[in-house]
Scaffold this active site. Sequence first.
Site, PDB file in Angstrom:
ATOM      1  N   PRO A 147       1.686   8.270   5.142  1.00 28.00           N
ATOM      2  CG  PRO A 147       1.616   7.528   7.346  1.00 28.00           C
ATOM      3  CD  PRO A 147       0.735   8.025   6.224  1.00 28.00           C
ATOM      4  CE  LYS A 186       9.236   2.148  -5.580  1.00 27.64           C
ATOM      5  NZ  LYS A 186       8.199   1.263  -6.045  1.00 27.64           N
ATOM      6  CG  ASN A 224      -3.116  -3.248  -2.054  1.00 22.89           C
ATOM      7  OD1 ASN A 224      -2.959  -4.395  -1.679  1.00 22.89           O
ATOM      8  ND2 ASN A 224      -2.723  -2.193  -1.349  1.00 22.89           N
TER       9      ASN A 224
HETATM   10  O1  C5P Z   1       6.989   3.075  -2.804  1.00 20.26           O
HETATM   11  P1  C5P Z   1       6.511   1.673  -2.863  1.00 20.26           P
HETATM   12  O2  C5P Z   1       5.110   1.511  -2.325  1.00 20.26           O
HETATM   13  O3  C5P Z   1       6.676   0.974  -4.154  1.00 20.26           O
HETATM   14  O4  C5P Z   1       7.508   0.908  -1.871  1.00 20.26           O
HETATM   15  C1  C5P Z   1       7.323  -0.401  -1.500  1.00 20.26           C
HETATM   16  C2  C5P Z   1       7.970  -0.650  -0.168  1.00 20.26           C
HETATM   17  O5  C5P Z   1       7.700   0.417   0.738  1.00 20.26           O
HETATM   18  C3  C5P Z   1       7.400  -1.893   0.494  1.00 20.26           C
HETATM   19  O6  C5P Z   1       8.418  -2.436   1.313  1.00 20.26           O
HETATM   20  C4  C5P Z   1       6.258  -1.308   1.343  1.00 20.26           C
HETATM   21  O7  C5P Z   1       5.931  -2.168   2.428  1.00 20.26           O
HETATM   22  C5  C5P Z   1       6.844   0.007   1.791  1.00 20.26           C
HETATM   23  N1  C5P Z   1       5.879   1.102   1.979  1.00 20.26           N
HETATM   24  C6  C5P Z   1       5.636   1.594   3.251  1.00 20.26           C
HETATM   25  N2  C5P Z   1       4.780   2.646   3.427  1.00 20.26           N
HETATM   26  C7  C5P Z   1       4.148   3.202   2.378  1.00 20.26           C
HETATM   27  C8  C5P Z   1       4.382   2.717   1.072  1.00 20.26           C
HETATM   28  C9  C5P Z   1       5.234   1.652   0.925  1.00 20.26           C
HETATM   29  O8  C5P Z   1       6.192   1.055   4.219  1.00 20.26           O
HETATM   30  N3  C5P Z   1       3.330   4.216   2.571  1.00 20.26           N
END
Ligand code: C5P
Length: 397
Positions: free
Chosen positions: A304, A336, A209
Amino acid sequence: MLLRHKNIILGISGGIAAYKTPDLVRRLRDEGAEVRVVMTQGASSFVTPLSLEAVSGYSVTSEILDRQTESAMSHIDLARWADVCLIAPATAQIIAKIAHGFADDLLTTLLLATKAPVVICPAMNMHMYQHPAVQHNVAQLQARGCTLVGPAEGVQACGDVGPGRMVEPLDIIQALSQQFEPLILQGKNVLITAGPTQEALDPVRYVSNHSSGKMGFALAEHAARLGATVYLVTGRVHLPTPSGVKRIDVVSAQDMLSAVMDYVDQADLFIGCAAVADYRAADVQPEKIKKSASTLHLELVKNPDIIQTVAALPRKPFTVGFAAETTQCETYAKDKLVSKKLDMIALNNVSQPEQVFGHDDNALDVFWHDGSQSLPRTSKSALALQLLRLISQRCLQ
Ligand code: C5P
């Protein structure tokens, strides 16, 4: 008023932005600071010592062997007097000289003699700034603990448009004030994830990304300045390691999780700033995938969730997540906060991604279980400091 009664040496080198320095000195004095100006020879072609003497209230020189200046205050006493040394504007020449330890005028000599922190505001043509020699010198100065402020992007005196302008006096004052922040994170262990993860498809390709890592690196830099022991687990980014920060480089989400687990036991605060890829290839192909059919189906499996894993630990650090959303931003961010059992979440509105990814400024809305605060658009560096102050008020006292 963190600059009140602070002693500032302002080193001015020979760039066009030097014409802004009388205004900078006046504003620093308005903040209650004492300012002594030291100029390089070239600087006096752009701004007169007389103007700077008038606004600073002290005599100005560039010579190391100037009897009058030495008898008023020797260069060693001047180096001891300083609470901070500011070089603005800093040309390619003065940056190179400081990086390599030259001592052929008053400014370079006292920079070797001082124990005060050094803040450098580069200003030069954008192509000069991007030259590998300048970049190398800048990286060396940062690794040595100097703080770099700017350069800002925009129209340059030569007509080029890009990074090379000296940052404006008010931003310089903000950066200088940060040098005197109370050490609100002293004694704390802070673990931060930053940057994108890369999920391999085959030996040459990956899914990833646009995350630049700038926000996570700014958080790490400020947390270290505020007294914390900082561990920064980062995906692949093109950023220098902030001074005093232990950096652990990783590639994939699985690597990031295992590095986080290595350090999380001692952490008082965990900030998940990384843009972790949600999915990875079910099977990474051992050989390059050949182009044949007109469509290619990839099977992806879920990665994960690192922050959720941390938040579920029996001895959980105060856990702060980020949410990058394009629609129903507040609702998704608050969901979240609850579903991942976080203590705080910082919402990044990415409905206009060109205004966020890779940029130096941003805005955040921060939510916790019984409150929220908006942090208006500013530099990612200033935003990082504000977020850390908020975290410290909420949890770490
Ligand atoms: O679910 P989403 O990706 O939107 O959540 C964002 C938050 O979760 C951020 O703090 C990101 O660093 C963390 N995250 C994580 N592991 C993942 C996906 C997101 O620690 N696999």
